[in-house]
Design a protein around this motif. Structure first.
Motif, mmCIF file in Angstrom:
data_model
loop_
_atom_site.group_PDB
_atom_site.id
_atom_site.type_symbol
_atom_site.label_atom_id
_atom_site.label_comp_id
_atom_site.label_asym_id
_atom_site.label_seq_id
_atom_site.Cartn_x
_atom_site.Cartn_y
_atom_site.Cartn_z
ATOM 1 N N MET A 206 -10.772 141.444 -2.421
ATOM 2 C CA MET A 206 -9.367 141.137 -2.194
ATOM 3 C C MET A 206 -8.947 140.009 -3.122
ATOM 4 O O MET A 206 -9.704 139.058 -3.333
ATOM 5 C CB MET A 206 -9.142 140.707 -0.742
ATOM 6 C CG MET A 206 -7.713 140.271 -0.429
ATOM 7 S SD MET A 206 -7.546 139.537 1.217
ATOM 8 C CE MET A 206 -8.171 137.869 0.914
ATOM 9 N N TRP A 207 -7.742 140.141 -3.702
ATOM 10 C CA TRP A 207 -7.175 139.079 -4.538
ATOM 11 C C TRP A 207 -5.778 138.748 -4.021
ATOM 12 O O TRP A 207 -4.960 139.644 -3.754
ATOM 13 C CB TRP A 207 -7.054 139.538 -5.995
ATOM 14 C CG TRP A 207 -8.352 139.700 -6.700
ATOM 15 C CD1 TRP A 207 -9.011 138.785 -7.474
ATOM 16 C CD2 TRP A 207 -9.180 140.877 -6.722
ATOM 17 N NE1 TRP A 207 -10.178 139.319 -7.963
ATOM 18 C CE2 TRP A 207 -10.298 140.594 -7.527
ATOM 19 C CE3 TRP A 207 -9.053 142.151 -6.139
ATOM 20 C CZ2 TRP A 207 -11.306 141.535 -7.751
ATOM 21 C CZ3 TRP A 207 -10.051 143.086 -6.355
ATOM 22 C CH2 TRP A 207 -11.163 142.757 -7.167
ATOM 23 N N LEU A 208 -5.492 137.452 -3.889
ATOM 24 C CA LEU A 208 -4.164 136.976 -3.510
ATOM 25 C C LEU A 208 -3.659 136.112 -4.650
ATOM 26 O O LEU A 208 -4.239 135.068 -4.968
ATOM 27 C CB LEU A 208 -4.233 136.168 -2.214
ATOM 28 C CG LEU A 208 -2.916 135.672 -1.623
ATOM 29 C CD1 LEU A 208 -2.002 136.850 -1.294
ATOM 30 C CD2 LEU A 208 -3.172 134.839 -0.370
ATOM 31 N N THR A 209 -2.603 136.576 -5.314
ATOM 32 C CA THR A 209 -2.051 135.880 -6.475
ATOM 33 C C THR A 209 -0.549 135.723 -6.279
ATOM 34 O O THR A 209 0.172 136.728 -6.253
ATOM 35 C CB THR A 209 -2.321 136.665 -7.771
ATOM 36 O OG1 THR A 209 -3.725 136.872 -7.907
ATOM 37 C CG2 THR A 209 -1.805 135.897 -8.979
ATOM 38 N N ARG A 248 2.391 148.266 -12.773
ATOM 39 C CA ARG A 248 2.874 146.922 -13.092
ATOM 40 C C ARG A 248 2.374 145.918 -12.059
ATOM 41 O O ARG A 248 1.998 144.783 -12.407
ATOM 42 C CB ARG A 248 4.404 146.910 -13.136
ATOM 43 C CG ARG A 248 4.992 145.600 -13.670
ATOM 44 C CD ARG A 248 6.507 145.590 -13.594
ATOM 45 N NE ARG A 248 6.974 145.305 -12.242
ATOM 46 C CZ ARG A 248 7.162 144.083 -11.752
ATOM 47 N NH1 ARG A 248 6.912 143.013 -12.499
ATOM 48 N NH2 ARG A 248 7.593 143.911 -10.530
ATOM 49 N N THR A 249 2.338 146.324 -10.802
ATOM 50 C CA THR A 249 1.896 145.416 -9.749
ATOM 51 C C THR A 249 0.403 145.111 -9.883
ATOM 52 O O THR A 249 -0.032 143.983 -9.619
ATOM 53 C CB THR A 249 2.217 146.011 -8.370
ATOM 54 O OG1 THR A 249 3.637 146.216 -8.270
ATOM 55 C CG2 THR A 249 1.789 145.084 -7.249
ATOM 56 N N LEU A 256 -7.626 141.753 -9.988
ATOM 57 C CA LEU A 256 -7.692 143.189 -9.706
ATOM 58 C C LEU A 256 -7.590 143.994 -10.997
ATOM 59 O O LEU A 256 -8.319 144.978 -11.184
ATOM 60 C CB LEU A 256 -6.576 143.579 -8.738
ATOM 61 C CG LEU A 256 -6.452 145.069 -8.410
ATOM 62 C CD1 LEU A 256 -7.728 145.595 -7.770
ATOM 63 C CD2 LEU A 256 -5.252 145.319 -7.502
ATOM 64 N N ALA A 257 -6.685 143.580 -11.892
ATOM 65 C CA ALA A 257 -6.539 144.296 -13.166
ATOM 66 C C ALA A 257 -7.848 144.278 -13.946
ATOM 67 O O ALA A 257 -8.256 145.306 -14.528
ATOM 68 C CB ALA A 257 -5.414 143.667 -13.983
ATOM 69 N N GLU A 258 -8.526 143.150 -13.945
ATOM 70 C CA GLU A 258 -9.816 143.077 -14.640
ATOM 71 C C GLU A 258 -10.854 143.964 -13.960
ATOM 72 O O GLU A 258 -11.646 144.645 -14.629
ATOM 73 C CB GLU A 258 -10.292 141.628 -14.669
ATOM 74 C CG GLU A 258 -11.598 141.436 -15.417
ATOM 75 C CD GLU A 258 -12.040 139.982 -15.430
ATOM 76 O OE1 GLU A 258 -13.156 139.721 -15.925
ATOM 77 O OE2 GLU A 258 -11.287 139.123 -14.945
ATOM 78 N N ARG A 259 -10.843 143.965 -12.636
ATOM 79 C CA ARG A 259 -11.781 144.813 -11.873
ATOM 80 C C ARG A 259 -11.592 146.285 -12.221
ATOM 81 O O ARG A 259 -12.556 147.075 -12.235
ATOM 82 C CB ARG A 259 -11.546 144.579 -10.375
ATOM 83 C CG ARG A 259 -12.097 145.620 -9.413
ATOM 84 C CD ARG A 259 -13.599 145.573 -9.313
ATOM 85 N NE ARG A 259 -14.103 146.505 -8.323
ATOM 86 C CZ ARG A 259 -14.383 147.789 -8.544
ATOM 87 N NH1 ARG A 259 -14.188 148.295 -9.761
ATOM 88 N NH2 ARG A 259 -14.842 148.570 -7.575
#
Length: 452
Positions: A206-209, A248-249, A256-259
């Motif tokens: 989980m990532w919260l940004t 985009r999200t 998450l994008a890197e994952r």
């Protein structure tokens, strides 16, 4: 044509199959009807923490579900700007891993578990009405997809509605309007990705940004479920532009994008923009509501499947020895079960509603997560809340919120006004939690609490 059964259950998914298997093993005649034909999917985040996996074991379904091939998830990862932490779970009944299983094979396995236990499951059949006798539900009227316009009756001592948030049984018994409700603060959008990253196959992440929340849960068929939970106000951004806004999200959540580097989205995107949490009145003369039909929590904490299976099973255990007795004894049993469910769920419901906020509180939530997961055993202690081992109120202690708020204000730059407003609303909500829980439990007749 009229048939007779001890119990009729509307809905064959998590709660319905759990109740059916429990009651059928006790020797009762159980008929389950569901308009779907299995395997059949439904909207769901479908992550299970160890407590949820343990519930699958308790109803005898885990061996069958293991054969679906979803990887065990013994590790959890929590990340955000400048912070990353991972850890393992405390075991529940010896189970120290989570699972993410797509709903089509999961629900099919639950249906087969109920059948193996002795329940009769009729796919493609739908409850269209109730049979009433002396102000008591005495059975159901059923229609079949194969014979449109033709209906038949099943009389039963107990009718269980396990037919989801838009429950037909709830509407027919007059329990459709909740006793307690809370709007969702985040929308849900999810899709599956072909995932070559084997190093992540044992980890739910989980990532919260900022105000964006993104998740990646490895599941069956070598896929990974990618779940985005943007603020509910952003649902308008996804309308008419679903795929582009989804992508985009993902980019708005760098971790998450890197994952997902090297992964490819497959299949359609599933969405749910409006899903308020609630408690409904869930028992009455000759009827009960199990699973999402009676109580629904925001999916942000992934508690729905666990609670549906658990309280479907506990309903079956509570009534199995009194089904053939006097009706008033059965009704006391279902009221006692409902009070137990509410007592065990209300604080998690309140905690979930706070975590589900996508407003100015989100930066405070991240700072609180950073504080909670910083100690050596911090991640495990947080995960114990998700596994229902630890009281969620521990994570909402006032001292921690004050420190997290100070950190969010320090790092928030132009977000200060939103953060202050979000915290003010949160403190007001927290102040009302005790009386809210007291009112919920006071609605029940004083039959005592059955612990199960």
């Amino acid at each position: 044509m009229t048939e007779h059964a001890d119990v009729v259950i509307a809905g064959a998914r998590c709660a319905g199959s759990a109740a059916a298997a429990t009651l059928a093993r006790a020797g009762h005649r159980v008929i389950v009807v569901d308009p779907a034909r299995f395997p059949s999917t439904t909207v769901s985040t479908h992550l299970l923490f160890p407590a949820g996996v343990a519930e699958l074991a308790r109803i005898g379904a885990l061996d069958r579900i293991d054969k679906i091939g979803a990887p065990r998830l013994p590790r959890a990862f929590i990340g955000g700007p400048g912070h990353a932490a991972s850890g393992t779970y405390s075991p529940v009944d010896g189970i120290d891993y989570g699972l993410c299983v797509r709903r089509a094979p999961l629900d099919a396995a639950l249906v087969e578990t109920a059948r193996e236990a002795g329940a009769e499951v009729r796919e493609g059949h739908r409850v269209t009405g109730l049979i009433w006798e002396d102000d008591r539900v005495a059975g159901v009227r059923v229609g079949s997809r194969e014979t449109p316009g033709q209906e038949y009756d099943i009389r039963a001592r107990l009718v269980i509605g396990a037919d989801g948030r838009r429950s037909t049984i709830a509407r027919l018994v007059g329990a459709e309007h909740p006793r307690l409700t809370h709007p969702n603060g985040r929308a849900c959008y999810y899709a599956y990705y072909d995932d070559p990253h084997h190093e992540w196959r044992n980890t739910a992440a989980m990532w919260l940004t900022g105000r964006e929340l993104g998740n990646a849960f490895p599941c069956d068929d070598d896929l990974t479920l990618v779940l985005l939970m943007p603020p509910a106000a952003r649902a308008a951004d996804f309308r008419g532009n679903l795929e582009a806004e989804f992508d985009r999200t993902v980019r708005l959540v760098p971790g998450l994008a890197e994952r997902l580097t090297g992964c490819a989205r497959t299949g359609k995107i599933v969405s749910s923009a409006e899903h308020p949490s609630f408690f409904r009145r869930s028992s009455g003369p000759g009827w009960a509501l199990a699973g999402d039909a009676g109580h629904f929590k925001d999916p942000v904490t992934a508690q729905g499947i666990r609670d549906a299976v658990r309280f479907g099973r506990l309903l079956g255990e509570r009534v199995r020895d009194v089904l053939t007795g006097p009706p008033d004894v059965l009704d006391r049993a279902t009221r006692s079960w409902e009070r137990t469910r509410d007592a065990q769920c209300v604080h998690t419901y309140q905690w979930t509603n706070l975590l589900g906020r996508g407003d100015g509180l989100a930066p405070v939530q991240f700072e609180l997560l950073r504080l909670l997961t910083a100690p050596t055993d911090g991640v495990r202690r947080v995960l114990e809340v998700y596994s229902r081992i630890r009281d969620p109120r521990e994570t909402l202690a006032l001292s921690g919120l004050v420190k997290a708020t100070a950190l969010a204000l320090r790092h928030g730059r132009g977000e200060r006004a939103a953060i202050v407003g979000g915290v003010r609303e949160t403190l007001m909500e927290l102040a009302g939690h005790r009386s809210e829980a007291r009112r919920l439990l006071a609605d029940h007749a004083p039959t005592g609490t059955w612990s199960g």
